[in-house]
Design a protein around this motif. Sequence first.
Motif, PDB file in Angstrom:
ATOM      1  N   GLU A  98       0.943  -1.148  -0.149  1.00  0.00           N
ATOM      2  CA  GLU A  98      -0.031   0.007  -0.070  1.00  0.00           C
ATOM      3  C   GLU A  98       0.910   1.041  -0.043  1.00  0.00           C
ATOM      4  O   GLU A  98       0.480   2.323  -0.777  1.00  0.00           O
ATOM      5  CB  GLU A  98      -1.036  -0.309   1.178  1.00  0.00           C
ATOM      6  CG  GLU A  98      -2.055  -1.109   1.080  1.00  0.00           C
ATOM      7  CD  GLU A  98      -2.832  -1.212   2.574  1.00  0.00           C
ATOM      8  OE1 GLU A  98      -3.852  -1.923   2.361  1.00  0.00           O
ATOM      9  OE2 GLU A  98      -2.144  -0.987   3.570  1.00  0.00           O
ATOM     10  N   ASN A  99       1.895   0.877   0.733  1.00  0.00           N
ATOM     11  CA  ASN A  99       2.825   2.356   0.749  1.00  0.00           C
ATOM     12  C   ASN A  99       3.513   2.632  -0.688  1.00  0.00           C
ATOM     13  O   ASN A  99       3.601   3.810  -1.426  1.00  0.00           O
ATOM     14  CB  ASN A  99       4.021   2.142   1.464  1.00  0.00           C
ATOM     15  CG  ASN A  99       3.964   2.803   2.930  1.00  0.00           C
ATOM     16  OD1 ASN A  99       3.770   3.978   3.177  1.00  0.00           O
ATOM     17  ND2 ASN A  99       3.597   1.951   3.912  1.00  0.00           N
ATOM     18  N   ILE A 100       3.723   1.555  -1.442  1.00  0.00           N
ATOM     19  CA  ILE A 100       4.320   1.805  -2.894  1.00  0.00           C
ATOM     20  C   ILE A 100       3.271   2.230  -3.665  1.00  0.00           C
ATOM     21  O   ILE A 100       3.467   3.038  -4.628  1.00  0.00           O
ATOM     22  CB  ILE A 100       5.051   0.402  -3.184  1.00  0.00           C
ATOM     23  CG1 ILE A 100       6.196   0.089  -2.355  1.00  0.00           C
ATOM     24  CG2 ILE A 100       5.341   0.497  -4.755  1.00  0.00           C
ATOM     25  CD1 ILE A 100       6.760  -1.327  -2.709  1.00  0.00           C
ATOM     26  N   ALA A 101       2.118   1.623  -3.615  1.00  0.00           N
ATOM     27  CA  ALA A 101       1.019   2.042  -4.606  1.00  0.00           C
ATOM     28  C   ALA A 101       0.382   3.461  -4.096  1.00  0.00           C
ATOM     29  O   ALA A 101      -0.116   3.970  -5.256  1.00  0.00           O
ATOM     30  CB  ALA A 101      -0.147   1.123  -4.196  1.00  0.00           C
ATOM     31  N   PHE A 102       0.882   4.014  -3.104  1.00  0.00           N
ATOM     32  CA  PHE A 102       0.158   5.241  -2.678  1.00  0.00           C
ATOM     33  C   PHE A 102       0.047   6.316  -3.803  1.00  0.00           C
ATOM     34  O   PHE A 102      -0.972   7.096  -4.043  1.00  0.00           O
ATOM     35  CB  PHE A 102       0.673   5.809  -1.396  1.00  0.00           C
ATOM     36  CG  PHE A 102      -0.308   6.974  -0.847  1.00  0.00           C
ATOM     37  CD1 PHE A 102      -1.111   6.604  -0.312  1.00  0.00           C
ATOM     38  CD2 PHE A 102       0.352   8.251  -0.834  1.00  0.00           C
ATOM     39  CE1 PHE A 102      -2.008   7.742   0.350  1.00  0.00           C
ATOM     40  CE2 PHE A 102      -0.407   9.113  -0.596  1.00  0.00           C
ATOM     41  CZ  PHE A 102      -1.545   9.169   0.145  1.00  0.00           C
ATOM     42  N   PRO A 103       1.388   6.511  -4.367  1.00  0.00           N
ATOM     43  CA  PRO A 103       1.363   7.643  -5.285  1.00  0.00           C
ATOM     44  C   PRO A 103       0.742   7.486  -6.657  1.00  0.00           C
ATOM     45  O   PRO A 103       0.521   8.346  -7.534  1.00  0.00           O
ATOM     46  CB  PRO A 103       3.047   7.744  -5.659  1.00  0.00           C
ATOM     47  CG  PRO A 103       3.489   7.197  -4.410  1.00  0.00           C
ATOM     48  CD  PRO A 103       2.588   5.909  -4.029  1.00  0.00           C
ATOM     49  N   LEU A 104       0.452   6.169  -6.745  1.00  0.00           N
ATOM     50  CA  LEU A 104      -0.568   5.754  -8.108  1.00  0.00           C
ATOM     51  C   LEU A 104      -1.980   6.063  -7.915  1.00  0.00           C
ATOM     52  O   LEU A 104      -2.598   6.051  -9.107  1.00  0.00           O
ATOM     53  CB  LEU A 104      -0.064   4.202  -8.352  1.00  0.00           C
ATOM     54  CG  LEU A 104       1.304   3.957  -8.674  1.00  0.00           C
ATOM     55  CD1 LEU A 104       1.534   2.240  -8.448  1.00  0.00           C
ATOM     56  CD2 LEU A 104       1.990   4.475 -10.085  1.00  0.00           C
ATOM     57  N   ASP A 118      -3.634  -2.082 -13.171  1.00  0.00           N
ATOM     58  CA  ASP A 118      -2.478  -1.285 -13.563  1.00  0.00           C
ATOM     59  C   ASP A 118      -1.752  -1.104 -12.478  1.00  0.00           C
ATOM     60  O   ASP A 118      -0.377  -1.427 -12.138  1.00  0.00           O
ATOM     61  CB  ASP A 118      -2.907  -0.157 -13.986  1.00  0.00           C
ATOM     62  CG  ASP A 118      -3.570  -0.272 -15.329  1.00  0.00           C
ATOM     63  OD1 ASP A 118      -3.066  -1.336 -16.100  1.00  0.00           O
ATOM     64  OD2 ASP A 118      -4.046   0.499 -16.035  1.00  0.00           O
ATOM     65  N   VAL A 119      -2.414  -0.495 -11.172  1.00  0.00           N
ATOM     66  CA  VAL A 119      -1.925  -0.342 -10.111  1.00  0.00           C
ATOM     67  C   VAL A 119      -1.010  -1.634  -9.449  1.00  0.00           C
ATOM     68  O   VAL A 119       0.316  -1.534  -9.035  1.00  0.00           O
ATOM     69  CB  VAL A 119      -2.471   0.353  -8.822  1.00  0.00           C
ATOM     70  CG1 VAL A 119      -1.818   0.601  -7.661  1.00  0.00           C
ATOM     71  CG2 VAL A 119      -3.068   1.700  -9.415  1.00  0.00           C
ATOM     72  N   GLU A 120      -1.698  -2.604  -9.183  1.00  0.00           N
ATOM     73  CA  GLU A 120      -1.135  -3.914  -8.647  1.00  0.00           C
ATOM     74  C   GLU A 120       0.159  -4.235  -9.428  1.00  0.00           C
ATOM     75  O   GLU A 120       1.006  -4.673  -8.963  1.00  0.00           O
ATOM     76  CB  GLU A 120      -2.097  -4.932  -8.841  1.00  0.00           C
ATOM     77  CG  GLU A 120      -3.141  -4.898  -7.900  1.00  0.00           C
ATOM     78  CD  GLU A 120      -2.727  -5.104  -6.310  1.00  0.00           C
ATOM     79  OE1 GLU A 120      -2.513  -6.492  -6.019  1.00  0.00           O
ATOM     80  OE2 GLU A 120      -2.661  -4.141  -5.526  1.00  0.00           O
ATOM     81  N   THR A 133       3.136  -1.885  -8.861  1.00  0.00           N
ATOM     82  CA  THR A 133       3.653  -2.201  -7.514  1.00  0.00           C
ATOM     83  C   THR A 133       4.479  -3.319  -7.560  1.00  0.00           C
ATOM     84  O   THR A 133       5.395  -3.320  -6.888  1.00  0.00           O
ATOM     85  CB  THR A 133       2.352  -2.289  -6.556  1.00  0.00           C
ATOM     86  OG1 THR A 133       1.580  -0.916  -6.665  1.00  0.00           O
ATOM     87  CG2 THR A 133       2.929  -2.329  -5.217  1.00  0.00           C
ATOM     88  N   ASP A 134       4.097  -4.339  -8.177  1.00  0.00           N
ATOM     89  CA  ASP A 134       4.951  -5.590  -8.036  1.00  0.00           C
ATOM     90  C   ASP A 134       6.050  -5.301  -8.577  1.00  0.00           C
ATOM     91  O   ASP A 134       7.151  -6.125  -8.228  1.00  0.00           O
ATOM     92  CB  ASP A 134       3.931  -6.818  -8.610  1.00  0.00           C
ATOM     93  CG  ASP A 134       3.029  -7.091  -7.988  1.00  0.00           C
ATOM     94  OD1 ASP A 134       2.685  -7.064  -6.623  1.00  0.00           O
ATOM     95  OD2 ASP A 134       1.921  -7.764  -8.290  1.00  0.00           O
ATOM     96  N   LYS A 135       6.058  -4.722 -10.287  1.00  0.00           N
ATOM     97  CA  LYS A 135       7.417  -4.511 -10.639  1.00  0.00           C
ATOM     98  C   LYS A 135       8.320  -3.642  -9.932  1.00  0.00           C
ATOM     99  O   LYS A 135       9.637  -4.061  -9.877  1.00  0.00           O
ATOM    100  CB  LYS A 135       6.933  -3.777 -12.044  1.00  0.00           C
ATOM    101  CG  LYS A 135       8.049  -3.247 -12.880  1.00  0.00           C
ATOM    102  CD  LYS A 135       7.705  -2.623 -13.853  1.00  0.00           C
ATOM    103  CE  LYS A 135       8.800  -2.174 -14.921  1.00  0.00           C
ATOM    104  NZ  LYS A 135       8.538  -1.491 -16.117  1.00  0.00           N
ATOM    105  N   LEU A 136       7.802  -2.672  -9.214  1.00  0.00           N
ATOM    106  CA  LEU A 136       8.760  -1.652  -8.529  1.00  0.00           C
ATOM    107  C   LEU A 136       9.452  -2.443  -7.240  1.00  0.00           C
ATOM    108  O   LEU A 136      10.371  -2.346  -6.634  1.00  0.00           O
ATOM    109  CB  LEU A 136       8.170  -0.396  -8.093  1.00  0.00           C
ATOM    110  CG  LEU A 136       7.989   0.575  -9.128  1.00  0.00           C
ATOM    111  CD1 LEU A 136       6.956   1.674  -8.530  1.00  0.00           C
ATOM    112  CD2 LEU A 136       9.134   1.086  -9.533  1.00  0.00           C
ATOM    113  N   ALA A 137       8.384  -3.478  -6.665  1.00  0.00           N
ATOM    114  CA  ALA A 137       8.867  -4.208  -5.607  1.00  0.00           C
ATOM    115  C   ALA A 137       9.997  -5.391  -5.965  1.00  0.00           C
ATOM    116  O   ALA A 137      10.876  -5.412  -5.147  1.00  0.00           O
ATOM    117  CB  ALA A 137       7.625  -4.883  -4.902  1.00  0.00           C
TER     118      ALA A 137
END
Length: 269
Positions: free
Chosen positions: A116-122, A132-134, A137-141
Amino acid sequence: MSERDTTTSGESAGEKSVNYFEFREVSKAFDDRPVLNQVSFAVKRGETCVIMGRSGVGKSVSLKHIMGFLRADSGQVFIDGVDVTNYTEQQFYEVRRRVTMVFQSGALFDSLTVRENIAFPLLDQPGLSYEDVEEYTDKLAKELEVEDVLDKVPSELSTGTKRAVAIARALAQNPEAILYDEPTTMVDPIMVGHMSDLISKLKGKFHRTSIVVTHDTHLARKLADTIVFLQEGQATVFSSWAEFENSPDPFFHNFLMQDQLIPALDVTL
């Protein structure tokens, strides 16, 4: 006049400045104690500038001027060719959508999971579906090697892992530039090397204009295109690590030797 109308000297309307960040004779004092004294330097687009120096010399203070958390007593600060020295808080809100900062603390939301922290700016970006967000987020993680902790909350993470998550969240904002405030401070030696490798990899992949505040010469050597060394309120600018390392000034030689021999804990101002 719009916020994009005040360009640097010699720059025509609509033409992008070669420098993304620029300080022009910036001065700042606290309780009559000068920290920055007519400091000038520039960071070109796509470059990584490393700001170095001992504790309390104004390294983090410089970043706070860029983000609008502090205002210069005198001088000018330019971002993307625009003088932002006297910007309002609302104008800096727009700047912070393009320039993001990774704090020492990570500044994560304690009640949110890593995912949720990583996805927040999206979440406020138009045209992105939940899928798309999921996916992003998985890609950046995966890029930051935190995919195994996506369901944990910040209190369950080590300091180094928190910083990796903070970098992932910063990249999710898709910024033009990233500021790193002491990314390897207060983490164990193994994580120092890991963080150094991660930031170096991100530099090569994303090519964002970056400023890294650090006392860590190993990190600086790996990342720096240019170096700004702060000392007694003054800035010395080096065009490469080799120029810094080969400086005939004994002060810089001693700084390099001491940092390599003594793992200092740097509490920045």
